[in-house]
Design a protein around this motif. Structure first.
Motif, short mmCIF file in Angstrom:
data_model
loop_
_atom_site.label_atom_id
_atom_site.label_comp_id
_atom_site.label_asym_id
_atom_site.label_seq_id
_atom_site.Cartn_x
_atom_site.Cartn_y
_atom_site.Cartn_z
N ILE A 54 0.84 -1.20 0.00
CA ILE A 54 0.00 0.00 0.00
C ILE A 54 0.88 1.25 0.00
CG2 ILE A 54 -1.63 1.34 1.39
CD1 ILE A 54 -2.82 -1.38 2.29
N GLY A 55 1.93 1.26 0.82
CA GLY A 55 2.85 2.39 0.86
C GLY A 55 3.55 2.62 -0.47
N GLY A 56 3.91 1.54 -1.15
CA GLY A 56 4.54 1.66 -2.47
C GLY A 56 3.62 2.31 -3.48
N PHE A 57 2.36 1.89 -3.48
CA PHE A 57 1.39 2.51 -4.39
C PHE A 57 1.18 3.99 -4.04
CE2 PHE A 57 -0.21 -1.88 -5.32
CZ PHE A 57 0.06 -1.84 -6.68
N MET A 58 1.14 4.31 -2.75
CA MET A 58 0.97 5.70 -2.35
C MET A 58 2.18 6.53 -2.78
SD MET A 58 -0.68 5.00 1.37
CE MET A 58 -0.79 6.70 1.88
N TRP A 59 3.38 5.95 -2.67
CA TRP A 59 4.60 6.66 -3.04
C TRP A 59 4.63 6.92 -4.54
CZ3 TRP A 59 10.12 4.27 -3.03
CH2 TRP A 59 11.06 5.26 -3.18
N MET A 60 4.23 5.91 -5.33
CA MET A 60 4.24 6.08 -6.79
C MET A 60 3.25 7.13 -7.25
SD MET A 60 4.85 2.26 -8.39
CE MET A 60 3.14 1.93 -8.39
N SER A 61 2.14 7.26 -6.56
CA SER A 61 1.13 8.23 -6.99
C SER A 61 1.22 9.53 -6.20
CB SER A 61 -0.27 7.63 -6.82
OG SER A 61 -0.53 7.42 -5.44
N GLY A 62 2.26 9.72 -5.43
CA GLY A 62 2.35 10.86 -4.53
C GLY A 62 2.73 12.19 -5.14
#
Length: 70
Positions: A54-62
């Motif tokens: 979840i954190g990785g997806f948030m980082w990519m779309s941040g």
């Protein structure tokens, strides 16, 4: 366009800037509660990789806020 830094003294209030530190706290609490026996180790073993994904997806779309793309 080139990313510009926020002026000194200004703090961005975008929620995605706070998401990853909060996620790190949640993962740490997950391990702590597992070590204290409040959570089972099975639960800890299943939840921390999910939280990292979840954190990785948030980082990519941040980088979608105005402060990051000026």
């Amino acid at each position: 366009m080139e990313n510009q830094k926020m002026p000194e003294g200004k703090v961005c209030k975008c929620p995605h800037h706070k998401a990853l530190p909060i996620l790190a706290i949640v993962i740490g609490a997950d391990f702590l509660l597992g070590a204290l026996g409040i959570f089972t180790w099975w639960f800890v073993d299943v939840t921390w990789p999910i939280l990292l994904i979840i954190g990785g997806f948030m980082w990519m779309s941040g980088n979608s806020c105005g402060c990051c793309n000026k």
